[in-house]
Design a protein around this motif. Sequence first.
Motif, PDB file in Angstrom:
ATOM      1  N   ASP A 132      11.288 -43.396  12.914  1.00 53.22           N
ATOM      2  CA  ASP A 132      12.434 -44.014  12.247  1.00 53.22           C
ATOM      3  C   ASP A 132      13.764 -43.646  12.894  1.00 53.22           C
ATOM      4  N   SER A 196      14.607 -40.666   4.424  1.00 48.81           N
ATOM      5  CA  SER A 196      13.252 -40.619   3.892  1.00 48.81           C
ATOM      6  C   SER A 196      12.591 -39.302   4.273  1.00 48.81           C
ATOM      7  N   PHE A 197      11.764 -38.798   3.351  1.00 44.99           N
ATOM      8  CA  PHE A 197      11.151 -37.500   3.582  1.00 44.99           C
ATOM      9  C   PHE A 197       9.731 -37.481   3.019  1.00 44.99           C
ATOM     10  N   THR A 198       8.951 -38.491   3.356  1.00 43.33           N
ATOM     11  CA  THR A 198       7.590 -38.614   2.852  1.00 43.33           C
ATOM     12  C   THR A 198       6.607 -37.900   3.773  1.00 43.33           C
ATOM     13  N   LEU A 199       5.368 -37.768   3.312  1.00 45.01           N
ATOM     14  CA  LEU A 199       4.322 -37.190   4.151  1.00 45.01           C
ATOM     15  C   LEU A 199       4.140 -38.015   5.418  1.00 45.01           C
ATOM     16  N   ASP A 200       4.209 -39.336   5.303  1.00 44.54           N
ATOM     17  CA  ASP A 200       4.085 -40.188   6.491  1.00 44.54           C
ATOM     18  C   ASP A 200       5.186 -39.888   7.502  1.00 44.54           C
ATOM     19  N   ASP A 201       6.399 -39.649   7.008  1.00 43.90           N
ATOM     20  CA  ASP A 201       7.501 -39.299   7.902  1.00 43.90           C
ATOM     21  C   ASP A 201       7.194 -37.996   8.646  1.00 43.90           C
ATOM     22  N   GLN A 225       3.078 -25.563   3.479  1.00 41.65           N
ATOM     23  CA  GLN A 225       3.067 -27.020   3.314  1.00 41.65           C
ATOM     24  C   GLN A 225       2.803 -27.721   4.639  1.00 41.65           C
ATOM     25  N   ARG A 320      15.468 -31.193  -2.041  1.00 46.24           N
ATOM     26  CA  ARG A 320      14.559 -32.291  -1.670  1.00 46.24           C
ATOM     27  C   ARG A 320      13.218 -31.739  -1.184  1.00 46.24           C
ATOM     28  N   GLU A 324       9.684 -32.575  -3.002  1.00 43.04           N
ATOM     29  CA  GLU A 324       8.680 -33.338  -2.258  1.00 43.04           C
ATOM     30  C   GLU A 324       7.377 -32.549  -2.117  1.00 43.04           C
ATOM     31  N   ARG A 327       4.732 -32.579  -4.733  1.00 37.47           N
ATOM     32  CA  ARG A 327       4.009 -33.839  -4.924  1.00 37.47           C
ATOM     33  C   ARG A 327       3.093 -34.197  -3.753  1.00 37.47           C
ATOM     34  N   ILE A 328       2.987 -33.332  -2.771  1.00 34.89           N
ATOM     35  CA  ILE A 328       2.107 -33.593  -1.626  1.00 34.89           C
ATOM     36  C   ILE A 328       0.660 -33.672  -2.097  1.00 34.89           C
TER      37      ILE A 328
END
Length: 399
Positions: A132, A196-201, A225, A320, A324, A327-328
């Motif tokens: 990204d 964005s700071f998701t697992l996919d990221d 993590q 953040r 996050e 919720r992983i």
Amino acid sequence: MGGVVYQFGQYALDADRRRLSRDGQRVDVEPRALELLCLLIEHRDRAVSEVELCDKMGRGQAVSEAALSTWLRTARLAIGDSDTGQQVIRTVNPHGYRFVASASAVAGTPLAPPAAATEADHEIIRFCRSADGTRIAYALTGEGPPLVKTANWLTHLDLDRTNPMWVHWFDGLTRGRQLIRYDERGCGLSEWTVSSFTLDDLVDDLDSVVDAAGLDRFPLLGVSQGGAVAIAYAARHPERVSHLVLTSAYARGQQIRAGSDDERDAAEVDLNIARAGWRSQDSSFLRYFASQFLADATPAEWDAFAAYQRQTTSAANGLRFIEEFTRIDVSGIAHQVSCPTLIVHARDDARVPVAQALELATLIPDSRLILLESRNHLFTAADPAWPTFLSHLHTFLSE
């Protein structure tokens, strides 16, 4: 004509030029730690109080006890000393320190010029772009077969080599190998402003680093993590990961794995304490948070941990990260990991219960589990579990 050079044991300290060497080879030291060392050796005829050190180091600005503790530990580390050994810098009650090693001052003798540095001696920090466009900082250090360490919270490429919390990890992981490590998005030298700071990221960030480093197939280490990121990457890219090592890791964050009202309440309380600590910077909240990572540390070490946190990221990003990570969830894809996997966990981990290691060992097909006697979430240099972990790691990777 050079300035005053203090010689003690294998070390020489040029106080005027603020340079330290060992057997003629320059030793890289964080500037504030080196300044503290100079102050102590210049006043080696007496104990120097914390108040005096803070006053001289601050130059009119306030210096916290946590910051002083971090500089002191870094200085000790640079000269082969330790908090427990105290062969060079001794803690003198009440609240003072004294340079006690035998030292001689030689006027007009500059340090020998440092030898030409190689990339194996002094890592070079590089940058790449994730999918990204986020800037990710990474570093390659040492020589030999590669070992990639996934990013985890609380890292800073420019500080970790001298930080007491990470320096032994750095030294241990580069024995006979080239270590590839990087700062997480929003952390350290990587870009802090991210949408964005998701697992996919996070998986994309890892992918961009190994591509930039030119790696085809490699062993992967995930800590805390970072273990979830390593699992997700190994599941998605089985052709690239030869071995997977997980330590202090988990498949499901605290809120996801809470299975009862009591566990959900505990998860929410833990999250709220972390939020309060980051927002207010209140030491009581921050110490509680730090004690979960370093259960056997002292209050001063917890304060140093909290001070280091503030160097690695912003308060907003800290919140953040915490939210996050709770919720992983990689429990649904862990069975897709096909490479040999080593899972190492402290029996009494205060941050991630040992039940999470058991779950990982159940989910990942070709895995083996080793439990070590420790309460620390992050193994410290003084932790008896640390050399045992390294021994298992290197044996596993050589198979």
